[in-house]
Enzyme design. Structure first.
Site, PDB file in Angstrom:
ATOM      1  N   ASP A   1       0.829  -1.205   0.000  1.00 53.35           N
ATOM      2  CA  ASP A   1       0.000   0.000   0.000  1.00 53.35           C
ATOM      3  C   ASP A   1       0.864   1.257   0.000  1.00 53.35           C
ATOM      4  O   ASP A   1       2.067   1.206   0.301  1.00 53.35           O
ATOM      5  CB  ASP A   1      -0.895  -0.033   1.251  1.00 53.35           C
TER       6      ASP A   1
ATOM      7  N   ASP B   1     -10.644   1.969  -3.356  1.00 52.38           N
ATOM      8  CA  ASP B   1     -11.203   1.717  -2.027  1.00 52.38           C
ATOM      9  C   ASP B   1     -12.728   1.760  -2.072  1.00 52.38           C
ATOM     10  O   ASP B   1     -13.401   1.372  -1.123  1.00 52.38           O
ATOM     11  CB  ASP B   1     -10.727   2.787  -1.034  1.00 52.38           C
TER      12      ASP B   1
HETATM   13  C1  GLA Z   1      -5.723   1.897   2.223  1.00 47.29           C
HETATM   14  C2  GLA Z   1      -6.134   0.726   1.349  1.00 47.29           C
HETATM   15  C3  GLA Z   1      -7.182  -0.095   2.080  1.00 47.29           C
HETATM   16  C4  GLA Z   1      -6.610  -0.570   3.383  1.00 47.29           C
HETATM   17  C5  GLA Z   1      -6.131   0.600   4.214  1.00 47.29           C
HETATM   18  C6  GLA Z   1      -5.393   0.131   5.449  1.00 47.29           C
HETATM   19  O1  GLA Z   1      -6.733   2.822   2.347  1.00 47.29           O
HETATM   20  O2  GLA Z   1      -6.573   1.149   0.115  1.00 47.29           O
HETATM   21  O3  GLA Z   1      -7.595  -1.180   1.285  1.00 47.29           O
HETATM   22  O4  GLA Z   1      -5.555  -1.468   3.133  1.00 47.29           O
HETATM   23  O5  GLA Z   1      -5.264   1.450   3.484  1.00 47.29           O
HETATM   24  O6  GLA Z   1      -4.917   1.152   6.226  1.00 47.29           O
END
Ligand code: GLA
Length: 726
Positions: free
Chosen positions: A472, A542
């Site tokens: 990420d 997301d």
């Molecule tokens: C980001 C990712 C999510 C999750 C969060 C965790 O927003 O896109 O899918 O993994 O971080 O903190």
């Protein structure tokens, strides 16, 4: 051979399967562009200069050639071309940033040039290299044109070397420049915001300069580097269409400029605002690779060129040719995870026929919320009292594989790492440090930082089988300065940061060869060819609300194949209690590799049963989703639905989607013309049993819209009762 250097005619011709690219070395000195388009046998092409008043020319050739009104192969700043330039180089001796590169020679070679630590497409057939000199700065420029014939893609990059005695500074660096003859064209770009990535936008190109840009140190949610320039009348199946992309994941500039004569200049590169590079005598710089493709058969064909190119030349071969169906812990628990919860989660996943659980954020250091712990890559002993290895073994013993979330590039100020190394953070001396999601960015331009991360992950996962990493990256770069670099190189920080990031990705792939990487940046904030070169798939967004995902997946499909577009069914709008919504979420998530974001510990037996059925269903066509060719039929922006299909290359199998954006009180009928259906055969939908002839599918599959929201239809057609033999 696909590259012909015709010395006597001063012409160079490049050919891919369906396209041709022609340049001329005018007067043996100036590379001008003649043609990029459909392959032709004996094209009659002559250089034309649409001279205009006020444009400069050389006395020797008069107004027959002005760099300002010609189609130039690669335009330089300050030398009489008043349009946007591809290269600007500051000469510390002369004090100017003007260059006048002159052609010296053309060579061709098999394969492709080495781009050092930058990502590069693999499997190129050959490369044309133009070598040019600038007499004043004594810089030497090498322009590369690399061919990927089967995908109809030509990639471009350059190398510049300081052969003079003083320092040179690269102030603007574009990897690709293409001049397109006068015409009425539209720009199609993919710009939006978090979490509505890659919203498709089509606009006329008017005279003037239009930029698609990221200054965020990342390709970003906000503007994807991929864009198309298409004939005003172009459709999915008709018209001229040019496409461009960048094999790079940091800040970039796409520049589109229509000049006084109606010609369009398209450029892709590192740009000028977020990039700068010092070249001391003897030093050289290699640019990232940019790619272009052309189709005379419309936007759909151009998309398929890029899909083929990405699948065959960019994406890493996955340890899992068929992707694992994952159950991710994020939307189920957010930070509230521990060993027992995760083991139960894994049991639930196994029971429903899933392949893998992914333990998302919250498993390491003091990371119990997003304010602390990033940078401390040690498992939290309270959550895993018997150690990470023992816990992961328990998960794997339930019969599923194990994936884990990491965010290597980031650091919370509240972390042991920050307390020990406050100087390891991208920051500008004397200026306040800024946060985003309570975090700062590690200085990946500093080799010690990259080494620290390698050592941390090495130790953390020593002796443990990790099957999947979700990498990420959750903030963008302000004060883009590496404290590690000396002052004269500080403006290289963002570029050198990316080199450090790619190095760590490559190390992770080598160190854990059995693991696949799903890339993520707050969803699809780094959805680009650079990231694809080091990962197998990318978390598309997301945003898991199916109605929004329809638009996101539609936009994404223009430049990127379904196989990278990770899609999860989630419980955002009562999917776990409303079977209709769950079916709808599934139909939308069938656009790419499937996964789930459910709290499986709390869902009813009916929902579990539904998941089982969905996964069984998905398995029947996952190959087609991952490897098939995409044909878009209806646009969610214009038609109230997104309809498309994946076809096996021989068209014996078709997966047709009708995804309704919202309820249609008029219940209109949509005609989906499946032009790839084979004439004279019967297809059978394996889901409903519906039998329909190939000819009828070509005439159109009629679908009546539903008056209510959350409505989708999926058809899986295979050949049935046919006289054809396969
Ligand atoms: C980001 C990712 C999510 C999750 C969060 C965790 O927003 O896109 O899918 O993994 O971080 O903190």
């Amino acid at each position: 051979m696909s590259i012909k250097i015709l010395n006597e005619e001063n012409r160079i011709i490049l050919r891919t399967k369906n396209t041709m690219y022609v340049m001329e070395i005018l007067y043996g000195k100036y590379p001008v562009h003649l043609y990029y388009g459909r392959n032709q046998k004996n094209p009659e092409l002559t250089f034309e200069n649409h001279y205009c008043a006020f444009s400069p020319y050389y006395d020797e050739h008069g107004t027959k050639f002005s760099p300002d009104t010609a189609m130039m192969e690669y335009p330089f700043f300050g030398m009489g071309d008043f349009r946007a330039s591809a290269l600007r180089l500051y000469d510390s001796v002369g004090g100017t940033n003007i260059t006048d590169f002159v052609f010296r020679k053309a060579k061709k070679f098999r394969g492709r040039p080495d781009l050092g630590g930058l990502p590069a497409a693999e499997g190129a057939s050959e490369t044309l290299e133009l070598i040019m000199d600038d007499p004043v700065t004594r810089a030497e420029l090498h322009l590369y044109y690399t061919l990927f014939p089967a995908s109809d893609v030509i990639s471009r990059s350059f190398m510049i070397k300081n052969k003079g005695k003083g320092d040179l500074e690269l102030e603007k660096a574009m990897s690709l420049a293409l001049d397109i003859p006068k015409g009425d064209y539209d720009l199609i770009s993919f710009q939006s915001t978090y979490p509505h990535e890659r919203a498709m936008c089509r606009e006329p190109i008017y005279q003037g300069n239009r930029r698609i840009v990221s200054r965020r140190g990342s390709s970003s949610h906000h503007a994807n580097p991929f864009f198309m320039i298409v004939d005003r009348k172009a459709t999915e199946t008709r018209g001229d269409a040019f496409g461009f992309n960048f094999v790079y994941s940091g800040s970039y500039l796409d520049e589109i400029e229509k000049d006084q004569n109606g010609m369009i200049r398209a450029m892709v590169g590192l740009g000028e605002e977020s990039f700068h590079y010092l070249l001391k005598p003897g030093e050289s710089f290699t640019s990232p690779e940019a790619v272009m493709s052309y189709s005379s058969k419309g936007i759909g064909e151009l998309s398929r060129n890029f899909h083929r190119f990405t699948k065959n030349h960019i994406l890493k071969e996955s340890p899992y040719p068929l992707r694992p169906v994952v159950l991710n812990s994020w939307e189920a628990f957010y930070f509230k995870i521990n060993e027992e919860i995760m083991v139960d989660f894994a049991k639930g996943a196994a029971e429903c026929g899933m392949d893998m659980v992914v333990m998302d954020d919250g498993w390491f250091g003091s990371r119990r919320n997003d304010r602390a712990g990033l940078g401390d890559w040690t498992p939290c002993p309270e959550l895993f009292p018997n150690g990470l290895g023992a816990f992961i073994k328990r998960v794997q013993d339930t019969g599923v594989k194990f994936g884990i979330w990491i965010e290597p590039e980031m650091i919370n100020p509240d972390s042991d790492l920050y307390r020990a190394h406050p100087d390891w953070v991208i920051s500008c001396e004397g200026r306040d440090r800024m946060l985003s999601r309570h975090q700062m960015i590690l200085d990946m331009a500093n080799p010690d930082v990259v080494q620290y991360l390698k050592d941390s992950f090495d130790k953390c996962f020593e002796g443990i089988r990790i099957d999947y990493f979700k990498w990420d990256m959750n903030r963008n770069m302000s004060h883009a300065v590496s404290p590690y670099l000396p002052p004269e190189r500080k403006r290289e920080s963002a570029f050198r940061y990316m080199l450090g990031v790619y190095e760590l990705y490559r190390w992770l792939l080598e160190r854990f060869p059995g693991a696949m990487i799903e890339n993520c940046s707050g969803g699809g904030g780094r959805f680009d060819l650079g990231m694809m070169s080091v990962s197998t798939q990318i978390w598309t967004s997301d945003n898991t609300v199916p109605e929004d995902r329809i638009f996101i997946q539609y936009g994404t499909s223009f430049g990127y194949p379904a196989s990278v577009m990770s899609c999860h069914v989630a419980n955002r709008r009562s999917e776990a209690t409303d079977p209709r919504r769950m079916d709808f979420g599934y139909a939308v998530a069938l656009g790419g590799p499937l996964g789930y974001e459910f709290n499986i510990l709390k869902v009813s037996d009916e929902v579990k049963e539904k998941m089982k059925q969905q996964i069984r269903d998905y398995r029947r066509y996952e190959k087609l989703i991952l490897n098939g060719d995409l044909y878009r039929l209806k646009s969610p922006y214009e038609d109230g639905c997104y309809a498309y299909y994946y076809a096996k290359p021989d068209n014996t199998e078709l997966l047709v989607y009708y995804l309704q954006v919202k309820g249609d009180p008029k219940q209109r009928t949509h005609k989906l013309k499946i032009a790839n259906a084979i004439r004279g055969v019967t297809y059978r939908d394996t889901r409903s049993g519906l039998e329909v002839s190939g000819d009828d599918l070509r005439r159109g599959l009629m679908i009546q819209a539903d008056k209510d929201d959350a409505y989708a239809r999926i058809f899986h057609f295979t050949l049935y009762g046919s006289s054809l033999k396969y």
